[in-house]
Design a protein around this motif. Structure first.
Motif, PDB file in Angstrom:
ATOM      1  N   GLU A  54       0.808  -1.205   0.000  1.00 59.19           N
ATOM      2  CA  GLU A  54       0.000   0.000   0.000  1.00 59.19           C
ATOM      3  C   GLU A  54       0.851   1.270   0.000  1.00 59.19           C
ATOM      4  OE1 GLU A  54      -2.136  -3.434   1.647  1.00 59.19           O
ATOM      5  OE2 GLU A  54      -0.212  -2.492   2.095  1.00 59.19           O
ATOM      6  N   ALA A  55       2.108   1.162   0.454  1.00 55.06           N
ATOM      7  CA  ALA A  55       2.986   2.329   0.534  1.00 55.06           C
ATOM      8  C   ALA A  55       3.927   2.434  -0.660  1.00 55.06           C
ATOM      9  CB  ALA A  55       3.805   2.277   1.831  1.00 55.06           C
ATOM     10  N   ALA A  56       3.905   1.468  -1.564  1.00 54.49           N
ATOM     11  CA  ALA A  56       4.823   1.454  -2.706  1.00 54.49           C
ATOM     12  C   ALA A  56       4.118   1.927  -3.974  1.00 54.49           C
ATOM     13  CB  ALA A  56       5.377   0.048  -2.919  1.00 54.49           C
ATOM     14  N   ALA A  57       4.907   2.447  -4.895  1.00 53.90           N
ATOM     15  CA  ALA A  57       4.357   2.884  -6.183  1.00 53.90           C
ATOM     16  C   ALA A  57       3.812   1.681  -6.943  1.00 53.90           C
ATOM     17  CB  ALA A  57       5.443   3.581  -6.998  1.00 53.90           C
ATOM     18  N   THR A  58       2.657   1.845  -7.549  1.00 53.56           N
ATOM     19  CA  THR A  58       2.070   0.766  -8.337  1.00 53.56           C
ATOM     20  C   THR A  58       2.531   0.883  -9.788  1.00 53.56           C
ATOM     21  OG1 THR A  58       0.103   2.098  -8.766  1.00 53.56           O
ATOM     22  CG2 THR A  58       0.056   0.651  -6.837  1.00 53.56           C
ATOM     23  N   LEU A  59       2.428  -0.211 -10.510  1.00 57.32           N
ATOM     24  CA  LEU A  59       2.922  -0.218 -11.887  1.00 57.32           C
ATOM     25  C   LEU A  59       2.159   0.767 -12.772  1.00 57.32           C
ATOM     26  CD1 LEU A  59       3.703  -3.966 -12.683  1.00 57.32           C
ATOM     27  CD2 LEU A  59       5.280  -2.093 -12.266  1.00 57.32           C
ATOM     28  N   ASP A  60       0.877   0.936 -12.536  1.00 61.17           N
ATOM     29  CA  ASP A  60       0.129   1.849 -13.399  1.00 61.17           C
ATOM     30  C   ASP A  60       0.457   3.310 -13.124  1.00 61.17           C
ATOM     31  OD1 ASP A  60      -1.122   2.018 -10.973  1.00 61.17           O
ATOM     32  OD2 ASP A  60      -3.110   1.436 -11.687  1.00 61.17           O
ATOM     33  N   GLU A  61       1.289   3.579 -12.091  1.00 58.80           N
ATOM     34  CA  GLU A  61       1.776   4.927 -11.834  1.00 58.80           C
ATOM     35  C   GLU A  61       3.113   5.194 -12.517  1.00 58.80           C
ATOM     36  OE1 GLU A  61      -0.043   5.645  -7.332  1.00 58.80           O
ATOM     37  OE2 GLU A  61       1.945   4.760  -7.568  1.00 58.80           O
ATOM     38  N   MET A  62       3.718   4.152 -13.059  1.00 57.99           N
ATOM     39  CA  MET A  62       5.041   4.284 -13.671  1.00 57.99           C
ATOM     40  C   MET A  62       4.930   4.894 -15.063  1.00 57.99           C
ATOM     41  SD  MET A  62       7.404   2.906 -11.588  1.00 57.99           S
ATOM     42  CE  MET A  62       8.746   2.272 -12.592  1.00 57.99           C
ATOM     43  N   THR A  63       5.885   5.737 -15.395  1.00 57.83           N
ATOM     44  CA  THR A  63       5.946   6.333 -16.728  1.00 57.83           C
ATOM     45  C   THR A  63       6.100   5.245 -17.784  1.00 57.83           C
ATOM     46  OG1 THR A  63       6.978   8.342 -15.859  1.00 57.83           O
ATOM     47  CG2 THR A  63       7.246   7.903 -18.214  1.00 57.83           C
ATOM     48  N   PHE A 261      20.536  11.313  -8.974  1.00 58.48           N
ATOM     49  CA  PHE A 261      20.287  10.154  -8.120  1.00 58.48           C
ATOM     50  C   PHE A 261      18.942   9.547  -8.481  1.00 58.48           C
ATOM     51  CE2 PHE A 261      18.823   8.576  -3.755  1.00 58.48           C
ATOM     52  CZ  PHE A 261      19.458   7.345  -3.913  1.00 58.48           C
ATOM     53  N   LYS A 262      18.975   8.286  -8.916  1.00 62.76           N
ATOM     54  CA  LYS A 262      17.753   7.536  -9.221  1.00 62.76           C
ATOM     55  C   LYS A 262      17.521   6.555  -8.068  1.00 62.76           C
ATOM     56  CE  LYS A 262      14.377   5.547 -11.542  1.00 62.76           C
ATOM     57  NZ  LYS A 262      13.947   4.598 -10.479  1.00 62.76           N
ATOM     58  N   PRO A 263      16.695   6.955  -7.092  1.00 63.16           N
ATOM     59  CA  PRO A 263      16.484   6.083  -5.929  1.00 63.16           C
ATOM     60  C   PRO A 263      15.600   4.897  -6.265  1.00 63.16           C
ATOM     61  CG  PRO A 263      15.084   8.012  -5.761  1.00 63.16           C
ATOM     62  CD  PRO A 263      15.928   8.202  -6.999  1.00 63.16           C
ATOM     63  N   HIS A 264      15.687   3.881  -5.442  1.00 67.37           N
ATOM     64  CA  HIS A 264      14.749   2.774  -5.540  1.00 67.37           C
ATOM     65  C   HIS A 264      13.353   3.312  -5.199  1.00 67.37           C
ATOM     66  CE1 HIS A 264      12.695  -1.000  -4.524  1.00 67.37           C
ATOM     67  NE2 HIS A 264      13.620  -1.602  -5.240  1.00 67.37           N
ATOM     68  N   PRO A 265      12.301   2.805  -5.858  1.00 67.51           N
ATOM     69  CA  PRO A 265      10.950   3.337  -5.590  1.00 67.51           C
ATOM     70  C   PRO A 265      10.529   3.289  -4.132  1.00 67.51           C
ATOM     71  CG  PRO A 265      10.939   1.976  -7.561  1.00 67.51           C
ATOM     72  CD  PRO A 265      12.299   1.819  -6.957  1.00 67.51           C
ATOM     73  N   THR A 266      11.077   2.350  -3.352  1.00 71.16           N
ATOM     74  CA  THR A 266      10.684   2.236  -1.949  1.00 71.16           C
ATOM     75  C   THR A 266      11.736   2.786  -1.000  1.00 71.16           C
ATOM     76  OG1 THR A 266      11.576  -0.026  -1.885  1.00 71.16           O
ATOM     77  CG2 THR A 266       9.233   0.217  -2.376  1.00 71.16           C
ATOM     78  N   PRO A 292       8.244   8.209 -10.420  1.00 71.83           N
ATOM     79  CA  PRO A 292       8.459   6.767 -10.631  1.00 71.83           C
ATOM     80  C   PRO A 292       8.644   6.445 -12.109  1.00 71.83           C
ATOM     81  CG  PRO A 292       6.149   7.200 -10.115  1.00 71.83           C
ATOM     82  CD  PRO A 292       6.875   8.495  -9.922  1.00 71.83           C
ATOM     83  N   MET A 293       9.843   6.061 -12.470  1.00 72.02           N
ATOM     84  CA  MET A 293      10.155   5.719 -13.853  1.00 72.02           C
ATOM     85  C   MET A 293      11.326   4.755 -13.882  1.00 72.02           C
ATOM     86  SD  MET A 293      12.163   9.111 -15.271  1.00 72.02           S
ATOM     87  CE  MET A 293      10.788  10.209 -14.934  1.00 72.02           C
ATOM     88  N   LEU A 294      11.491   4.086 -15.006  1.00 78.75           N
ATOM     89  CA  LEU A 294      12.625   3.191 -15.180  1.00 78.75           C
ATOM     90  C   LEU A 294      13.936   3.968 -15.214  1.00 78.75           C
ATOM     91  CD1 LEU A 294      11.565   0.607 -17.934  1.00 78.75           C
ATOM     92  CD2 LEU A 294      11.873   0.189 -15.496  1.00 78.75           C
ATOM     93  N   ALA A 295      14.988   3.339 -14.708  1.00 80.88           N
ATOM     94  CA  ALA A 295      16.316   3.936 -14.837  1.00 80.88           C
ATOM     95  C   ALA A 295      16.664   4.119 -16.307  1.00 80.88           C
ATOM     96  CB  ALA A 295      17.358   3.050 -14.150  1.00 80.88           C
ATOM     97  N   GLU A 296      16.167   3.219 -17.150  1.00 79.96           N
ATOM     98  CA  GLU A 296      16.462   3.298 -18.580  1.00 79.96           C
ATOM     99  C   GLU A 296      15.850   4.541 -19.213  1.00 79.96           C
ATOM    100  OE1 GLU A 296      17.396  -0.450 -17.019  1.00 79.96           O
ATOM    101  OE2 GLU A 296      15.471   0.614 -16.914  1.00 79.96           O
ATOM    102  N   THR A 297      14.726   5.011 -18.703  1.00 73.73           N
ATOM    103  CA  THR A 297      14.152   6.264 -19.183  1.00 73.73           C
ATOM    104  C   THR A 297      15.073   7.426 -18.840  1.00 73.73           C
ATOM    105  OG1 THR A 297      11.884   5.425 -18.994  1.00 73.73           O
ATOM    106  CG2 THR A 297      12.161   7.816 -18.998  1.00 73.73           C
TER     107      THR A 297
END
Length: 462
Positions: A54-63, A261-266, A292-297
């Motif tokens: 419930e506290a983590a970013a969901t996939l549908d929130e990712m770019t 700095f690209k932090p981990h989503p959590t 919230p986005m991929l490091a590759e982006t």
């Protein structure tokens, strides 16, 4: 979550694709685009395996998520399906699996025909639970990271193992063959580089901002990657915080005036606060990404001169798919902290340690950073086989001869770095305590018990 558009009316086998990360979903999208699955009804099953979902970013929130989801007929949520149970912990009682299959076939409109189940980490939940529920489905396993090169974490039960058709993986270390599931003869198939890069570009194209971090002309920029190893109890929060600071200082010494700095989503917010002070002390400009986005982006939009991490898969993606120089920090610390020895992170850490240059060993600027060797895959194969045997000696008993030869050739150097002496002793391998004596004594088990007793007494006197 919404169903994909314009994909109804397909014929053929029904396919259920389980994903927990956008990177994994991108891997599956590339495999679909490359024709590695036959046409059929495609259901994307999303699971959030964070400690507190419930506290983590969901996939549908990712770019870029919408572009991936559009390839599937339906998107369903596993967390909602098993609520209030945690997806990484729950599995149905054995007596209820048939009832669960009937329920899910109706709820997800799977029909009664043949089913393909496409999962990650088939030995762990929720994939293991799905394999038990759909006990008649063919199982395809995909790996989106460096763990595919290591051994299977634990032996699969035969009812699941006999249904594994293949392992799909990215070619992150060209020339290196994955060990995962090889004990069952499951063939490893490479997801084509071009297909995966095209999917990454598609995800990056969905980024609303023209650039995720402002660059100054003539200014070198580095991206440093957080992994949140404290959540896995590999490092303490303070140690991981210190690791990020070492990455920043290493990038600064290499001549990068701007660090992203690209932090981990959590990751906790205090990690970013600590980096701000380190950046001020090092005299570099710091950008912390909170979208919230991929490091590759980030790689695509920023175009960094350097990527620094510990053992993140994204480091290898930066090198293989974007041609960006990469460097590591802290792998020796992590190697010393991994418990138990068969921890599935051991192979990824060891591979990065052996393959990627250490930025703290640089004697000059970025131009002095050693490149990654083109033939490294073949050279790393021997190390992977040694680790595979020592981590899972029963599962990979045929690898013992090669492990003995490699360890004998590398005693006191690489062998000591990657395999603990206690493990070598327990397996009576070269480099262990009195391994030569143990190997010559009749009764291997009795010999090993004697060796352990002698070793314990020696350690106690020292």
């Amino acid at each position: 979550m919404n169903a994909g558009a314009g994909l109804t009316g397909r014929t053929g086998r029904t396919q259920v694709f389980e994903v927990s990360t956008l990177y994994g979903a991108a891997t599956l999208a590339a495999a679909l685009d490359a024709g590695m699955f036959e046409p059929g009804r495609r259901v994307l099953l999303v699971t959030n395996n964070a400690a507190v979902p419930e506290a983590a970013a969901t996939l549908d929130e990712m770019t870029g998520w919408a572009a991936i989801a559009a390839r599937f007929d339906t998107v369903v949520d596993w967390n909602e399906t098993v609520f209030p149970n945690h997806p990484s912990l729950w599995a149905p009682p054995e007596t209820d699996t048939a009832a669960w299959q009937r329920l899910l076939r109706v709820a997800w409109d799977l029909g009664n025909g043949p089913l393909d189940l496409v999962v990650e980490s088939v030995h762990a939940k929720p994939a293991a639970a799905l394999a038990e529920i759909f006990a008649d489905a063919d199982v395809h396993v995909y790996a989106d990271g460096l763990m595919s090169y290591g051994p299977t974490r634990e032996r699969l039960l035969w009812p699941t193992a006999c249904r594994v058709q293949r392992l799909l993986h990215l070619d992150l270390l060209p020339g290196l063959t994955p060990l995962l599931l090889s004990e069952f003869g499951a063939p490893a198939e490479i997801v084509p580089d071009a297909a995966f890069r095209a999917v990454l570009d598609e995800i990056s194209g969905a980024c609303a901002e023209p650039a995720v971090a402002r660059r100054v002309p003539g200014e070198r920029t580095a991206v440093i990657l957080g992994q949140y190893l404290a959540a896995l109890n590999i490092l303490s929060a303070a140690q991981e915080e210190g690791l990020h600071e070492r990455m920043l200082r290493g990038a600064a010494r290499a001549g990068c005036a701007h660090v992203v700095f690209k932090p981990h989503p959590t990751a906790p917010a205090q990690y970013s606060k600590a980096l701000e002070k380190a950046a001020a002390d090092a005299g570099v400009r710091l950008t912390v990404l909170d979208t919230p986005m991929l490091a590759e982006t980030v790689f695509d939009r920023v175009g960094p001169d350097l990527v620094v991490g510990c053992f993140s898969t994204a480091m290898l993606t930066a090198s293989v798919y974007y041609g960006i120089p990469i460097a590591r920090v802290g792998t020796d610390l992590v190697l010393g902290r991994l418990r138990p020895f068969q921890n599935s992170n051991r192979v990824p850490v060891s591979l990065v340690d052996a393959y990627v240059p250490d930025i703290e060993a640089l004697t000059g600027g970025l131009e002095t950073l050693p490149g990654t060797p083109e033939d490294a895959g073949a050279a790393l194969g021997a190390l992977v086989r040694v680790l595979g045997y020592t981590m899972q000696p029963r599962m990979h008993a045929p690898l013992r001869g090669g492990a003995e030869q490699w360890l004998a050739e590398h005693q006191g150097g690489l062998a000591a770095r990657y395999v603990r002496r206690s493990k070598l002793t327990a397996l009576a391998l070269p480099g262990g305590f009195a391994s030569g004596v143990a190997g010559q004594m009749p009764g291997r088990r009795a010999a090993l018990r004697l060796v352990r007793k002698v070793r314990a007494r020696t350690v106690g006197k020292s």
